[in-house]
Design an enzyme around this catalytic site. Structure first.
Site, PDB file in Angstrom:
ATOM      1  N   GLU A  17     -38.568 -89.621  64.699  1.00 42.58           N
ATOM      2  CA  GLU A  17     -38.457 -90.984  64.160  1.00 42.58           C
ATOM      3  C   GLU A  17     -39.148 -91.076  62.807  1.00 42.58           C
ATOM      4  OE1 GLU A  17     -41.174 -94.103  65.044  1.00 42.58           O
ATOM      5  OE2 GLU A  17     -41.838 -93.102  66.881  1.00 42.58           O
ATOM      6  N   LYS A  77     -38.783-101.856  59.136  1.00 46.85           N
ATOM      7  CA  LYS A  77     -38.906-101.274  60.470  1.00 46.85           C
ATOM      8  C   LYS A  77     -37.616-101.592  61.223  1.00 46.85           C
ATOM      9  CE  LYS A  77     -42.089-101.319  64.422  1.00 46.85           C
ATOM     10  NZ  LYS A  77     -43.276-101.994  65.008  1.00 46.85           N
ATOM     11  N   VAL A  92     -38.407 -96.000  67.861  1.00 45.54           N
ATOM     12  CA  VAL A  92     -37.915 -95.212  68.990  1.00 45.54           C
ATOM     13  C   VAL A  92     -36.508 -95.673  69.371  1.00 45.54           C
ATOM     14  CG1 VAL A  92     -38.237 -94.759  71.464  1.00 45.54           C
ATOM     15  CG2 VAL A  92     -40.192 -94.620  69.905  1.00 45.54           C
ATOM     16  N   ASP A 137     -43.455-110.635  74.683  1.00 42.15           N
ATOM     17  CA  ASP A 137     -43.309-109.525  73.755  1.00 42.15           C
ATOM     18  C   ASP A 137     -43.125-108.219  74.524  1.00 42.15           C
ATOM     19  OD1 ASP A 137     -43.312-107.793  71.650  1.00 42.15           O
ATOM     20  OD2 ASP A 137     -45.162-108.529  70.730  1.00 42.15           O
ATOM     21  N   SER A 148     -41.190-104.435  74.008  1.00 40.92           N
ATOM     22  CA  SER A 148     -40.554-103.572  73.020  1.00 40.92           C
ATOM     23  C   SER A 148     -39.101-103.272  73.376  1.00 40.92           C
ATOM     24  CB  SER A 148     -41.327-102.255  72.914  1.00 40.92           C
ATOM     25  OG  SER A 148     -40.625-101.325  72.110  1.00 40.92           O
ATOM     26  N   ASP A 188     -37.799-100.623  72.789  1.00 45.63           N
ATOM     27  CA  ASP A 188     -37.756 -99.227  73.237  1.00 45.63           C
ATOM     28  C   ASP A 188     -37.403 -99.140  74.718  1.00 45.63           C
ATOM     29  OD1 ASP A 188     -38.709 -98.780  70.694  1.00 45.63           O
ATOM     30  OD2 ASP A 188     -40.663 -98.007  71.314  1.00 45.63           O
ATOM     31  N   LYS A 244     -48.116 -96.418  74.230  1.00 47.47           N
ATOM     32  CA  LYS A 244     -49.324 -96.633  73.423  1.00 47.47           C
ATOM     33  C   LYS A 244     -50.400 -97.360  74.233  1.00 47.47           C
ATOM     34  CE  LYS A 244     -46.825 -96.578  69.043  1.00 47.47           C
ATOM     35  NZ  LYS A 244     -45.447 -96.431  69.546  1.00 47.47           N
TER      36      LYS A 244
END
Length: 369
Positions: free
Chosen positions: A84, A146, A166, A198, A200, A202, A219
């Site tokens: 990435e 992004k 990702v 919130d 992601s 991903d 993370k």
């Protein structure tokens, strides 16, 4: 008798004229059809269908620019590892980001695979970057957009510089036939999700795009129990490599048991090959690789920094896609660079593991061809 001959002659002429008219009308219809098909062909974006000995895919030549090294490897059925670009632009400061990017690509090559860093540059999807393009992306930093799934088309038509997350990297890697993707850590469910919603992209991408993501887990700054629950709901196969615990990015052990365990890169490759190439399942795979013990950060220091970073983000009104870059930068500052050192170390380690897995997957496909 003369009258009969004349009548027959006129009939023959009429039949001949009718045949000529019919032939003319048929030809006209055929020409019209051919013209319509020609117009349709010129209005459709040219597609390239590539069918190598052990790999096949179709891609849009007006959008995709595949680096010759990557294209040759795909054609020959050699292992390719997707990388990435958000980690370069938003995940680390200059010059650590460009140094990391070059070192990771070299690690992939040293371990027998071809690196394919993915980004959007000047209205094209670049699959594999040259040295100048890597530096362009790294120097742009947060000025680069992004790019997640929702942003790909917009950044393309604006001809901007886009760094793929990702989510976007999975999509674009899959479109050109790359099955193994190495990164630092995946996104997930953010802490306080009950107030912010919130989550992601991903995670949803992993539920619908067949690419294996080799990472150090999710993370540390995320809500890891909820992240694992979400992945389970999406039908994502999550395994930890040679560990019974799910890793937490900067540290080896999140305190959560891994959904499943595999002990070797060969086992991981067998899982990936079965999941994608034999069963043809449409969901992704997460290969969670614990950071080497000598590289991990102090978990207590990192957690304290995360709590401070969360409070600062709330005070400053940081929201949406800006949360993760802000948190990573703040945690790096509060840990006096310890978290960044661990981040760079785990990415390099993941590149070694991911390259070995990609080699094994290529070998499995070769045996069946």
């Amino acid at each position: 008798r003369g009258w009969a001959v004349m009548a027959l002659g006129r009939l023959a002429v009429s039949v001949a004229i009718a045949a000529v008219v019919a032939f003319y009308m048929l030809n006209r219809a055929e020409r019209k059809k051919e013209n319509l098909l020609a117009k349709t062909k010129t209005s459709v974006t040219p597609m390239a269908t590539f069918d190598g000995p052990r790999n096949a895919f179709t891609f849009d030549q007006d959008l995709f620019v595949i680096h010759p090294e990557v294209l040759a490897a795909l054609r020959e059925g050699r292992p390719v590892v997707a990388l990435e670009s958000t980690i370069i632009s938003h995940g680390m400061p200059w010059p650590q980001n460009i140094n990391m990017a070059r070192e990771v690509e070299q690690i992939v090559r040293d371990n027998g695979a071809v690196p394919a860093t993915i980004a959007i540059l000047d209205g094209h999807i670049a699959i594999g970057l040259n040295s100048t393009q890597l530096e362009q992306l790294a120097s742009a930093g947060r000025e680069a957009t992004k790019v997640s799934r929702r942003d790909i088309s917009r950044v393309l038509i604006k001809k901007g510089v886009g760094a793929t997350t990702v989510s976007a990297t999975m999509i674009l890697a899959h479109q050109v036939g790359i099955q193994v993707f190495v990164t630092g850590g995946i996104g997930g469910v953010h802490r306080g999700v009950e107030h912010t919603m919130d989550v992601s992209a991903d995670l949803t991408e992993l539920g619908r795009t067949p690419v294996a993501v080799v990472c150090a887990g999710a993370k540390s700054l995320l809500d890891l129990p909820r992240t694992l629950e979400y992945l389970e709901t999406e039908g994502v196969s999550v395994v930890s490599l040679a560990s019974d615990q799910f890793p937490a990015f900067f540290v080896r052990d999140s305190g959560l048991p891994a959904p499943s365990r595999l002990d070797t890169e060969k086992d991981c490759a067998n899982l990936i090959d079965t999941h994608f190439n034999r069963l043809r399942l449409s969901s992704g795979v997460v290969i969670a690789v614990p950071i080497p013990e000598e590289l991990q950060a102090n978990s207590a220091i990192v957690e304290d920094a995360i709590q401070q970073a969360i409070a600062l983000a709330e005070e400053q009104g940081i929201k949406g896609k800006e949360v993760t870059p802000f948190m990573l930068a703040t945690v790096n500052r509060l840990t006096a660079g310890e978290s960044l050192k661990a981040n760079i170390g785990l990415v390099k380690h993941n590149a070694v593991v991911g390259s070995k897995i990609a080699k094994e997957v290529a070998e499995l496909k070769k045996r069946r061809s």
